[in-house]
Design an enzyme around this catalytic site. Sequence first.
Site, PDB file in Angstrom:
ATOM      1  CB  CYS A 159      -0.850  -0.286   1.229  1.00 25.24           C
ATOM      2  SG  CYS A 159      -0.288   0.435   2.686  1.00 25.24           S
TER       3      CYS A 159
HETATM    4  C1  RB5 Z   1      -4.890   4.974   0.963  1.00 24.22           C
HETATM    5  O1  RB5 Z   1      -5.840   4.217   1.426  1.00 24.22           O
HETATM    6  C2  RB5 Z   1      -3.233   4.885   2.297  1.00 24.22           C
HETATM    7  O2  RB5 Z   1      -4.267   4.810   3.373  1.00 24.22           O
HETATM    8  C3  RB5 Z   1      -2.569   3.716   2.324  1.00 24.22           C
HETATM    9  O3  RB5 Z   1      -2.354   3.184   0.820  1.00 24.22           O
HETATM   10  C4  RB5 Z   1      -1.426   3.273   3.358  1.00 24.22           C
HETATM   11  O4  RB5 Z   1      -0.278   4.076   2.771  1.00 24.22           O
HETATM   12  C5  RB5 Z   1      -1.935   3.199   4.838  1.00 24.22           C
HETATM   13  O5  RB5 Z   1      -0.851   2.601   5.462  1.00 24.22           O
END
Ligand code: RB5
Length: 186
Positions: free
Chosen positions: A65
Amino acid sequence: MKVSIGCDHIVTDKKDEMVNFIESLGHEVIDNGTYDYERTHYPIYAKKTAERVLNGEADVGVVICGTGVGIGASSNKVKGIRSALVRDVTTAVHAKEDWNANIIGVGGRIVGQGLMEEIVETFLNTDYVPTAEKESLIQALEGPKDNDGGLNDENFFDDLLEKWDRGEYHNQREELTWERQNKKQR
Ligand code: RB5
């Protein structure tokens, strides 16, 4: 080796590049999505990626993420998963050798693609070095095994996602900086 992979909408392009890279190493990849840039929720892809590992369809998993925190920590909540957030090659070695991670989380907006590839390759090439007493202590922390936490239940998040669709959640930060950037880039 078979590798289960998942990401959120912030880093779909990074995940796609990672799929190509892992395949170029001669491994098989199961891509659990997400597949586009539409706003989604990283626990969904953490769960999907984890289930492939727990079901034995994949040997290990990689979740990506923005920071690696959200999706990596979510995957660690799936019973039977040992996940580690990795941002350097030394940690990638330790994640497997010492912690026996079956999933690593990586931050696609934090770690550059080259380093991210080195991290994943290192993780895939490292073996666990078991330590019996440590294992028994970790397993004690995992607690009783009678609650599977919704394993393989495809409808596990349905009620919550319906609430989301009905607009019942009011987030303080509706749009994160990265999401604004993503829109600009497209
Ligand atoms: C976006 O939802 C963002 O919060 C995610 O990609 C991540 O960075 C969270 O840890």
